[in-house]
Design an enzyme around this catalytic site. Structure first.
Site, PDB file in Angstrom:
ATOM      1  N   ASP A  24      -6.334   1.053  12.637  1.00  0.00           N
ATOM      2  CA  ASP A  24      -7.576   0.380  12.133  1.00  0.00           C
ATOM      3  C   ASP A  24      -8.267   0.181  13.361  1.00  0.00           C
ATOM      4  OD1 ASP A  24      -5.511  -0.420  10.030  1.00  0.00           O
ATOM      5  OD2 ASP A  24      -7.268  -1.326   9.135  1.00  0.00           O
TER       6      ASP A  24
ATOM      7  N   GLN B 128       0.749  -1.275  -0.088  1.00  0.00           N
ATOM      8  CA  GLN B 128       0.108   0.024  -0.088  1.00  0.00           C
ATOM      9  C   GLN B 128       0.955   1.171   0.016  1.00  0.00           C
ATOM     10  OE1 GLN B 128      -0.472  -2.666   2.064  1.00  0.00           O
ATOM     11  NE2 GLN B 128      -2.779  -2.955   2.599  1.00  0.00           N
TER      12      GLN B 128
HETATM   13  O1  MRU Z   1      -5.278  -3.549   4.983  1.00  0.00           O
HETATM   14  P1  MRU Z   1      -5.503  -2.347   4.817  1.00  0.00           P
HETATM   15  O2  MRU Z   1      -4.764  -1.669   3.451  1.00  0.00           O
HETATM   16  O3  MRU Z   1      -7.017  -2.122   4.695  1.00  0.00           O
HETATM   17  O4  MRU Z   1      -5.252  -1.720   5.804  1.00  0.00           O
HETATM   18  C1  MRU Z   1      -4.911  -0.092   6.219  1.00  0.00           C
HETATM   19  C2  MRU Z   1      -3.986   0.469   7.218  1.00  0.00           C
HETATM   20  O5  MRU Z   1      -3.580  -0.421   8.012  1.00  0.00           O
HETATM   21  C3  MRU Z   1      -4.063   1.846   7.518  1.00  0.00           C
HETATM   22  O6  MRU Z   1      -2.962   2.285   7.733  1.00  0.00           O
HETATM   23  C4  MRU Z   1      -5.260   1.972   8.277  1.00  0.00           C
HETATM   24  O7  MRU Z   1      -6.360   1.788   8.092  1.00  0.00           O
HETATM   25  C5  MRU Z   1      -5.315   3.445   8.575  1.00  0.00           C
HETATM   26  S1  MRU Z   1      -6.468   3.995   7.189  1.00  0.00           S
HETATM   27  C6  MRU Z   1      -6.631   5.890   7.401  1.00  0.00           C
END
Ligand code: MRU
Length: 347
Positions: A234, A193
């Protein structure tokens, strides 16, 4: 850069699995399609998952052929269950589903009125997220100084939210205030990401960004190249911040090097009735580890561990930035209570 939108009975979003090479918009028409998009990470990031889930319920209500209130509420309940099973860790998903279902149950009136109110509530959740990010950005920007180099992990930008971002919202706000800052983005294995999404967002905005692999964090800190760390979350529980796998490593390294470690997250990410041991950490498909994108790099049959998130105890967190202000866990003896947030600079 709006990541999700309601358009006449359809929900439009960008397919995050195709970024940065292709900007493909997907149109979702029912709850199943929203659930599938969340599960396969076309839609990802805690606040965006929450807004998308609310829109999944809105699609169910809007297109429902139910003849009675009870029938519609049962359909919504089924959609809520389907959404709850998509991903277990980001609390915004459960928060949004509960909020919309509660609204639907409390509306007095017929099927049409309930459907209208459910769509309204989903739109409100999306609007509130944008507003929260803007406010968080303003609060958080006070912690950023001209000349700072900020390390961020994963993607906590506009793409992880409805717009503007949490951690990247703070970075954007500081940049918009004219502070000359630089960003170091970790690639964030296994789903990349950071490399795919954070870099894409920052380059579009013209904010200077340098990409590193996850195992370079120690080196850049040791060399004095990082002034601050900002990540999203999260789920924030009473004793920890739960965020993308690798966050804990970054936090411990920041602590060792006396670098402030900040978390930016809206209060919809707070789950203060729980502690970290009560949270399910999502285990994902082993192919995400044995392969880089679609290329296999490990021998067939290797045993794999693939937790998608980790747990950072609050002792490593210098401050949590939310839409209500800045909370310093250390000053509250790690006892986070929403009612008694130890806020500085709140409105
Ligand atoms: O697995 P993901 O890409 O949904 O995880 C996202 C994250 O861990 C982000 O750092 C977190 O959601 C913060 S989003 C503003």
């Amino acid at each position: 850069m709006r990541t999700i939108e309601w358009r006449d009975g359809k929900v439009i979003t960008i397919d995050q699995m195709k970024l940065p090479h292709e900007e493909v918009f997907i149109e979702m028409k029912n709850c199943e399609e929203v659930a599938e998009a969340i599960k396969t990470m076309k839609i990802r990031g805690a606040p965006l998952i929450g807004a998308a889930a609310a829109y999944g319920l809105a699609l169910t209500a809007y297109h429902s052929k139910a003849n009675s209130r009870e029938e519609l509420l049962a359909e919504l309940e089924r959609c809520g269950e389907m959404l709850r099973r998509t991903r277990p860790t980001a609390v915004n998903l459960f928060w949004a589903v509960d909020r919309v279902l509660k609204k639907a149950n409390n509306v007095e009136g017929d099927v049409g009125t309930i459907a209208e109110k459910v769509v309204e509530e989903a739109n409100l959740i999306a609007e509130e997220d944008v507003e929260a990010n803007r406010r968080m950005g303003k609060f958080g920007a006070q912690l950023i100084e001209d000349g700072d180099t900020i390390l961020t992990h994963c993607n906590a930008g506009a793409l992880a939210t409805v717009d503007y971002g949490t951690a990247l919202g703070v970075i954007r706000a500081a940049w918009e205030e004219g502070k000359k800052i630089r960003v170091i983005a970790t690639e964030t294995r296994p789903k990349l990401q950071g490399a795919r999404l954070t870099v894409y967002e920052l380059m579009r905005d013209g904010i200077p960004v340098t990409l590193i692999t996850d195992n370079m964090v120690g080196y850049v800190m040791y060399k004095g190249l990082v002034s601050k760390v900002i990540v999203g979350a999260d789920r924030i529980v009473r004793d920890a911040v739960i965020n993308k796998i690798g966050t804990y490593t970054v936090a411990v390294l920041a602590h060792e090097h006396n670098i402030p470690f900040y978390v930016a997250a809206p209060t919809s990410t707070f789950d203060l009735d729980k502690t970290s041991s009560q949270v399910v950490i999502e285990e994902r498909n082993s192919q995400e580890v044995t392969h880089v994108l679609s290329v296999q790099i490990a021998p067939d049959g290797v045993k794999v561990l693939n937790p998608a998130f980790d747990v950072t105890p609050l002792k490593y967190v210098s401050a949590i930035i939310c839409e209500k202000g800045i909370l310093k866990p250390k000053e509250t003896n790690f006892e986070l209570k929403l009612e008694s947030l130890n806020l500085i600079d709140s409105q």
